[in-house]
Design a protein around this motif. Structure first.
Motif, mmCIF file in Angstrom:
data_model
loop_
_atom_site.group_PDB
_atom_site.id
_atom_site.type_symbol
_atom_site.label_atom_id
_atom_site.label_comp_id
_atom_site.label_asym_id
_atom_site.label_seq_id
_atom_site.Cartn_x
_atom_site.Cartn_y
_atom_site.Cartn_z
ATOM 1 N N UNK A 400 0.834 -1.207 0.000
ATOM 2 C CA UNK A 400 0.000 0.000 0.000
ATOM 3 C C UNK A 400 0.865 1.251 0.000
ATOM 4 N N UNK A 401 1.959 1.197 0.751
ATOM 5 C CA UNK A 401 2.888 2.325 0.779
ATOM 6 C C UNK A 401 3.577 2.493 -0.576
ATOM 7 N N UNK A 402 3.980 1.397 -1.184
ATOM 8 C CA UNK A 402 4.678 1.439 -2.475
ATOM 9 C C UNK A 402 3.794 2.040 -3.564
ATOM 10 N N UNK A 403 2.506 1.685 -3.556
ATOM 11 C CA UNK A 403 1.590 2.114 -4.615
ATOM 12 C C UNK A 403 0.703 3.290 -4.180
ATOM 13 N N UNK A 404 1.007 3.886 -3.037
ATOM 14 C CA UNK A 404 0.267 5.064 -2.546
ATOM 15 C C UNK A 404 -1.242 4.824 -2.508
ATOM 16 N N UNK A 405 -1.648 3.684 -1.960
ATOM 17 C CA UNK A 405 -3.066 3.366 -1.846
ATOM 18 C C UNK A 405 -3.603 3.971 -0.550
ATOM 19 N N UNK A 406 -4.551 4.862 -0.629
ATOM 20 C CA UNK A 406 -5.033 5.523 0.589
ATOM 21 C C UNK A 406 -5.975 4.627 1.394
ATOM 22 N N UNK A 407 -6.059 4.917 2.687
ATOM 23 C CA UNK A 407 -7.060 4.298 3.539
ATOM 24 C C UNK A 407 -6.744 2.914 4.045
ATOM 25 N N UNK A 408 -5.548 2.394 3.739
ATOM 26 C CA UNK A 408 -5.209 1.039 4.188
ATOM 27 C C UNK A 408 -4.780 1.052 5.649
ATOM 28 N N UNK A 409 -4.056 2.087 6.060
ATOM 29 C CA UNK A 409 -3.577 2.165 7.444
ATOM 30 C C UNK A 409 -3.492 3.628 7.870
ATOM 31 N N UNK A 410 -3.317 3.819 9.170
ATOM 32 C CA UNK A 410 -3.133 5.157 9.744
ATOM 33 C C UNK A 410 -1.860 5.170 10.578
ATOM 34 N N UNK A 411 -1.160 6.301 10.541
ATOM 35 C CA UNK A 411 0.076 6.455 11.326
ATOM 36 C C UNK A 411 -0.255 7.145 12.647
ATOM 37 N N UNK A 412 -1.094 6.509 13.446
ATOM 38 C CA UNK A 412 -1.582 7.191 14.649
ATOM 39 C C UNK A 412 -1.592 6.288 15.874
ATOM 40 N N UNK A 546 -2.182 -8.966 -3.880
ATOM 41 C CA UNK A 546 -3.464 -9.349 -3.295
ATOM 42 C C UNK A 546 -4.195 -8.080 -2.878
ATOM 43 N N UNK A 547 -5.391 -8.226 -2.331
ATOM 44 C CA UNK A 547 -6.157 -7.074 -1.867
ATOM 45 C C UNK A 547 -6.466 -6.118 -2.996
ATOM 46 N N UNK A 548 -6.224 -4.832 -2.764
ATOM 47 C CA UNK A 548 -6.523 -3.803 -3.760
ATOM 48 C C UNK A 548 -5.663 -3.927 -5.009
ATOM 49 N N UNK A 549 -4.600 -4.710 -4.931
ATOM 50 C CA UNK A 549 -3.690 -4.858 -6.072
ATOM 51 C C UNK A 549 -3.826 -6.224 -6.747
ATOM 52 N N UNK A 550 -4.892 -6.947 -6.447
ATOM 53 C CA UNK A 550 -5.060 -8.296 -6.996
ATOM 54 C C UNK A 550 -5.035 -8.322 -8.512
ATOM 55 N N UNK A 551 -5.477 -7.253 -9.148
ATOM 56 C CA UNK A 551 -5.534 -7.241 -10.614
ATOM 57 C C UNK A 551 -4.145 -7.286 -11.248
ATOM 58 N N UNK A 552 -3.103 -6.982 -10.463
ATOM 59 C CA UNK A 552 -1.740 -7.021 -10.991
ATOM 60 C C UNK A 552 -1.153 -8.428 -11.000
ATOM 61 N N UNK A 553 -1.818 -9.345 -10.289
ATOM 62 C CA UNK A 553 -1.268 -10.694 -10.167
ATOM 63 C C UNK A 553 -1.598 -11.538 -11.389
#
Length: 594
Positions: A400-412, A546-553
């Protein structure tokens, strides 16, 4: 089967010479593993265990500082798999860490190739499957990282290595144990203690059934052996001892220690130790090697193996050597405090370990992490750290960090316990690259908990009973607190660590007690280098999506072959190493204990 191995490893010498002689850079070693179910009877009852290449425990990775390790893992289980490398730091390469925050799991029937460098490390570690409670069924094995030749050991070279994997064991399958934990059931007292996958020697006919296979370690009188002992269990602290023999502690999890003799050692879940043991007894009989449970009211048998001198005059008999008082945690804490860093010894680098003066570095971040026992949150059983039970997203954090996918995690992630109802969330610690973090673990549970940090070795600077306060810093060891990756926290007590955040990536901080970890007692540290670092390892080209990037597999058409086709140079290395193994295989084999 792990047992006795010569310290001067012909395999290592040949690979080092031939590979470095033909190719620039640090040498490569290649391993091809199939992870599958096996049928075994460690406690006399047939059950399904997880083995690697037909072995339980699995094969040992025996390598040297700075070597490049390539492990092709074939998943022949009926569920997803990841392998994590407990204590291996994966410098600038959290892509290889083998946990769900960094990797999509390897689907059943697929394979994936790990490739990492054991950069600037020495010591005794182990690997294990990190998903789905699989560690309770096995799948573990050793990782030995030897000193380079230019850096001498801080002790005389032992005659051989002996690897021992000690663990609590249940006759229930890992899937049944997993379901029990999900349903809020306690794991209960283990059915037994294993040593190297074997049940106990029949030291007591009332406790130990006949017909159980046990481990025998064959040794020569007068020799000194390096015993590398790992607690690979899931929830039980174990006391390790060898009848009539001293244990000279020399290393733990990659740090050489001040050399002290012990008659026994409490080894908590996920911890690893190296002891020098000299065979200085008369051999009037064999001797017991014992791993017994701590803080557990159990009538079950201890784990017992046999130390057999070549000139032994008879079998071991009589009572086991005495353990410490079963519930004396003050003894165990005092023993833990006695373990000190050998500040004058070189390790992965020639300069002394103590040249890193951690006690003089200014702390930049402080986290007081408070655990809680399992409780119901939104109808599900969960464990928490600072009131948060970690929720694993479908897309790994690192991707998620590599592909800048928002909403996966929070730094809090909060730096202390919050005065609010516990919740389930994907909340990360936002660490400062090259900062210096102080973490205090406060154990509000009723059992000893172990905590492990991937990607780093941290300094254990203090522990005590009661509640940590800022005044507790006055008790910290600022000079020779041992550097390691797994520390115990006693119930109703605290443990403080210091860690230098110089390894960019996303790194898992977790409870090693498998029930606590499985129910959510983990958090990830995000350590971002604000500058472009060309030495940081990029996204692997064999990444599983996998997950939001499953289409790349893409479908893995070449199952059960190397996931990542090596370059021509890499292929040459593969052929060369295979040739070496083929020609000299008999010399590489461990001397298997009966």
């Amino acid at each position: 089967m792990p047992s006795i191995a010569p310290c001067s490893c012909i395999y290592g010498v040949l690979v080092l010479f031939l590979v470095t002689g033909s190719f620039a850079g640090d040498p490569y070693v290649f391993f091809d593993w199939t992870v599958s179910y096996l049928i075994a009877s460690p406690l006399g009852i047939k059950q399904q265990v997880i083995g690697i290449n037909g072995q339980f425990p699995g094969p040992t990775l025996n390598v040297t500082t700075n070597w490049n390790v390539v492990v092709n893992v074939k998943n022949d289980l009926d569920e997803p798999l990841l392998i994590t490398w407990n204590g291996v730091q994966h410098r600038k390469n959290s892509w290889q860490d083998g946990v769900l925050g960094t990797n999509c799991p390897i689907p059943a029937g697929w394979n994936w190739t790990y490739q990492f460098q054991v950069k600037d490390q020495i010591g005794s570690f182990f690997y294990f499957p990190s998903l789905n409670f699989q560690r309770s069924a096995g799948g573990y094995g050793g990782v030995i990282i030897n000193n380079r030749d230019i850096i001498p050991l801080p002790f005389a070279v032992p005659d051989a290595d002996v690897e021992l994997f000690i663990s609590d064991w249940y006759t229930k399958s890992h899937k049944k144990l997993r379901k029990d934990v999900e349903d809020g059931k306690d794991l209960g007292v283990p059915d037994g203690i294993l040593i190297n996958g074997f049940g106990p020697y029949r030291y007591d006919e009332a406790l130990v059934h006949g017909g159980i296979a046990y481990q025998i370690i064959n040794i020569e009188p007068g020799n000194t052996y390096r015993f590398r002992v790992h607690n690979v269990g899931i929830s039980t602290s174990l006391n390790f001892r060898i009848q009539n023999h001293n244990l000279l502690l020399v290393e733990t999890e990659g740090s050489y220690t001040v050399q002290q003799n012990y008659t026994n050692m409490d080894i908590h879940v996920g911890q690893s130790y190296s002891f020098l043991v000299t065979m200085d007894q008369t051999a009037s009989s064999d001797y017991y090697i014992v791993a017994s449970p701590r803080y557990v009211n159990s009538s079950k048998a201890s784990g017992v193996a046999i130390l057999h001198y070549a000139n032994s005059q008879g079998p071991a008999s009589g009572p086991l050597p005495d353990p410490p008082n079963e519930y004396d945690m003050y003894f165990s804490m005092s023993q833990a405090r006695s373990i000190r860093w050998n500040v004058s010894a070189g390790a992965a680098r020639p300069n002394p370990q103590g040249s890193f003066k951690y006690g003089q570095i200014t702390v930049t971040d402080v986290y007081v992490i408070v655990n809680r026992p399992a409780e119901l949150i939104d109808g599900k059983w969960c464990t928490t750290l600072n009131g948060i039970s970690y929720l694993t997203p479908s897309t790994p954090l690192k991707l998620a960090q590599q592909y800048n996918i928002p909403g996966v995690y929070k730094l809090d992630f909060p730096n202390t316990q919050m005065n609010r109802h516990p919740k389930v969330d994907t909340s990360l610690i936002n660490g400062t690259f090259k900062g210096f973090m102080e973490i205090i673990f406060q154990n509000n549970d009723t059992t000893v908990q172990s905590y492990h940090l991937d990607g780093y070795a941290f300094f254990v600077v203090g522990m005590d009973f009661g509640v940590w306060t800022e005044n507790s810093r006055g008790t910290y060891n600022k000079w020779d607190g041992v550097a390691r990756s797994t520390t115990q926290v006693f119930p109703g007590a605290w443990t403080a660590i210091l860690v230098s955040l110089d390894n960019a990536g996303i790194w898992n901080l977790r409870a090693e007690n498998l029930d606590s970890w499985y129910l959510g007692q983990e958090v990830y540290l995000s350590i971002m280098n604000p500058e472009i670092d060309k030495s940081e390892v990029p996204l692997p080209d064999n990444t599983i999506y996998c997950g939001a990037l499953s289409s790349l597999q893409k479908d893995q058409a070449r199952r059960y072959s190397f996931s990542h086709a090596p370059s021509p140079a890499g292929l040459s290395r593969t052929v060369l190493v295979v040739l070496i193994i083929t020609l000299y295989g008999p010399f590489f084999s461990h001397v298997t204990a009966s």
